[in-house]
Design an enzyme around this catalytic site. Structure first.
Site, PDB file in Angstrom:
ATOM      1  CD  GLU A  16      -2.560   1.225   2.690  1.00  0.00           C
ATOM      2  OE1 GLU A  16      -3.635   1.844   2.719  1.00  0.00           O
ATOM      3  OE2 GLU A  16      -2.089   0.622   3.684  1.00  0.00           O
ATOM      4  CE  LYS A  31      -7.568   1.182   3.522  1.00  0.00           C
ATOM      5  NZ  LYS A  31      -6.441   1.837   4.234  1.00  0.00           N
ATOM      6  CB  CYS A  81      -4.271  -1.531   4.395  1.00  0.00           C
ATOM      7  SG  CYS A  81      -3.370  -1.301   5.962  1.00  0.00           S
TER       8      CYS A  81
END
Length: 273
Positions: free
Chosen positions: A40, A111, A152
């Protein structure tokens, strides 16, 4: 199939990231990997918003994305560029890319779940203050098989991975910049759980060490097999790791424990007072 994972300590200067990523891509290809996975925020990792603003641009303008596409084509290797911070209007997005061996972007993913937490050590994160979350799950076909994309904090939301594996993903990619406290507590457990739930491989390239903006990340880039066995743990040193995936392992494990075939839709529960 051989894959490579880049474990990095990304800083505040995208020029340094360009040079580092180009070198890692070439080394991964030279080591026989068909695909490289990066963490990330592979371009810039900077929690100083005013300073970072000068280095966060639109997708079309991003020098890191252009350089990675060029390096992938030059080396003849696929790359999952874990994510970049990009500007869209007045807001930012945290976007990952799947890039093929000709340097073309095959898929991108924003995300979905934003990291808004207060940690026990007093650290406070509000990702939603600057970033907009995505609204769709994405899977892409790659030389490693169908790849489910996430980033994440998504790790903590199993419904996303159910959607990805229902769509045929055999590998889940979870690039991350996990904090040290949450990493030490939950990183290995959650990664293994995501692999075990559906009998898939999990590939998690991670940031590590102390960064130029002062934050500390956990490292321990992982590859987990469909039985939950850790095939690669890169510890805390930055660098490149390799892992050979026996892709037939997915069907082998699912043949022994076919939990994915036993999934059933669950309605909202009846609440009895």
């Amino acid at each position: 199939m051989r894959i490579a994972l880049a474990q990095t300590t990304t800083g505040i200067d995208p020029v340094e990231s360009v040079d580092a990523l180009a070198r890692l891509i070439a080394e991964a290809a030279a080591g026989g990997a068909k695909m490289l996975f990066t963490p990330e925020m592979s371009g810039v990792l900077d929690r100083d918003r005013s300073r970072a603003a000068a280095n966060i641009v639109t997708e079309d303008e991003d020098r890191v994305l252009r350089a990675v596409c060029f390096a992938a084509a030059e080396a003849g290797i696929w790359v999952h560029l874990g994510s970049l911070a990009l500007r869209e209007g007045e807001r930012l997005v945290n976007r990952g890319f799947v890039i093929d061996a000709k340097g073309a972007v095959r898929a991108s993913y924003d995300k979905i779940h934003l990291f808004d937490v207060d940690l026990p050590d007093g650290t406070r994160w509000r990702e939603s203050a600057s970033y907009s979350g995505g609204d769709r799950a994405v899977a892409a076909d790659t030389p490693a098989g169908r790849l489910g994309l996430s980033i994440c904090y998504d790790l903590r939301f199993p419904d996303l991975y159910r959607a990805l594996t229902d769509a045929g993903a055999r590998i889940l990619s979870i690039p991350a910049a996990f904090t040290r406290p949450t990493g030490a507590a939950h990183w290995h457990i959650l990664m293994r759980a995501r692999a075990i739930e559906a009998g898939v491989f999990v590939v998690a390239a991670a940031q590590t060490g102390t960064h130029a903006d002062g934050r500390e990340t956990y490292g321990h880039s992982l590859v987990v097999d469909p039985w939950g066995e850790v095939l690669l743990d890169m510890g805390e040193e930055a660098g490149l790791g390799f892992c050979d995936l026996a892709l037939e392992r997915v069907e082998e494990v699912r043949g022994r424990l076919p939990a994915i075939n036993h999934r059933r839709p669950i309605a909202a529960p009846e609440v009895v007072a």
